[in-house]
Design a protein around this motif. Sequence first.
Motif, PDB file in Angstrom:
ATOM      1  N   THR A 157       0.676  -0.868   0.229  1.00  0.00           N
ATOM      2  CA  THR A 157       0.431   0.228  -0.308  1.00  0.00           C
ATOM      3  C   THR A 157       0.690   1.371  -0.241  1.00  0.00           C
ATOM      4  OG1 THR A 157      -1.583  -1.230   1.556  1.00  0.00           O
ATOM      5  CG2 THR A 157      -1.743   0.662   1.002  1.00  0.00           C
TER       6      THR A 157
ATOM      7  N   LEU B 223       2.523   1.504  -3.300  1.00  0.00           N
ATOM      8  CA  LEU B 223       1.927   2.342  -4.375  1.00  0.00           C
ATOM      9  C   LEU B 223       1.959   4.267  -4.062  1.00  0.00           C
ATOM     10  CD1 LEU B 223      -0.730  -0.411  -4.638  1.00  0.00           C
ATOM     11  CD2 LEU B 223       0.341   0.122  -6.538  1.00  0.00           C
ATOM     12  N   LEU B 224       1.502   4.358  -2.804  1.00  0.00           N
ATOM     13  CA  LEU B 224       1.353   5.872  -2.345  1.00  0.00           C
ATOM     14  C   LEU B 224       2.084   6.237  -3.186  1.00  0.00           C
ATOM     15  CD1 LEU B 224      -0.422   7.806  -1.076  1.00  0.00           C
ATOM     16  CD2 LEU B 224       1.021   6.994   1.229  1.00  0.00           C
TER      17      LEU B 224
ATOM     18  N   HIS C 188      -4.274   1.833  -6.000  1.00  0.00           N
ATOM     19  CA  HIS C 188      -4.073   2.530  -3.790  1.00  0.00           C
ATOM     20  C   HIS C 188      -4.848   1.906  -3.179  1.00  0.00           C
ATOM     21  CE1 HIS C 188      -3.331   5.013  -0.904  1.00  0.00           C
ATOM     22  NE2 HIS C 188      -2.454   4.552  -0.727  1.00  0.00           N
TER      23      HIS C 188
ATOM     24  N   CYS D 240      -6.517  -0.935  -1.965  1.00  0.00           N
ATOM     25  CA  CYS D 240      -5.759  -1.444  -1.310  1.00  0.00           C
ATOM     26  C   CYS D 240      -6.097  -1.090   0.178  1.00  0.00           C
ATOM     27  CB  CYS D 240      -3.837  -1.091  -1.156  1.00  0.00           C
ATOM     28  SG  CYS D 240      -2.983  -2.165  -1.843  1.00  0.00           S
ATOM     29  N   TYR D 241      -6.531   0.518   0.646  1.00  0.00           N
ATOM     30  CA  TYR D 241      -6.835   0.795   1.389  1.00  0.00           C
ATOM     31  C   TYR D 241      -8.759   0.307   1.923  1.00  0.00           C
ATOM     32  CZ  TYR D 241      -8.473   5.125  -0.637  1.00  0.00           C
ATOM     33  OH  TYR D 241      -8.907   6.299  -1.422  1.00  0.00           O
TER      34      TYR D 241
ATOM     35  N   SER E  35      -4.031  -6.143  -8.025  1.00  0.00           N
ATOM     36  CA  SER E  35      -3.010  -4.420  -8.554  1.00  0.00           C
ATOM     37  C   SER E  35      -2.011  -3.974  -9.222  1.00  0.00           C
ATOM     38  CB  SER E  35      -2.369  -4.444  -7.090  1.00  0.00           C
ATOM     39  OG  SER E  35      -2.985  -3.579  -6.066  1.00  0.00           O
TER      40      SER E  35
END
Length: 139
Positions: A15, A18-19, A58, A61-62, A99
Amino acid sequence: MSLTALALLGYITWTILLLLAIAALRLALVLGGRRGANSFAADGADVSPFAQRLARAHANCYESFPILGGLLLVALATWQTRLTDPLALMMLAARVAQSFTHLLSGGVLASLIRFFFFAIQLGIALRWLFLFLTHWTAF
C-alpha cells in the motif's frame, strides 16, 4: 515471525509503495512545471489513464484493509495465527496481483482478471471468518 505477520507487513508495504508511486508521479509533474502542487484530482483522472488506475489500485488496498488487515490483526491479537498462516501469503499474492493487473490495463479482460484476484481475497477472508467463528464458538 508468523506468516500472518509477514502478510500484514507485506500488505502495508505494498500500500505504501503504491502511495509512493502516486507521490513520485505527481512530484515529477510539479517539478517539471506541468502542474501546480494543489491541482490534482484525488482519483488521478486529470493526469492520465495510468495515474487513474494507480490511484484506484491504491484505493483498493485501503478499502480492503479493514477486512483483510483486520482479520490478520485479529489472528495476531488472539494468538490464532495457525488459522490464518496457511493462506496469508496467498492473500497477499492475490492483493498484489490484483493491483498489478489494475496498473497494466483498464480493459475488459483485465477487469475480469482483477475480479478473479479480488474473489480469491474475499474467499480467503470468508474462510478466516468462518474459522474464527467456529473456533470461538466451540468452547
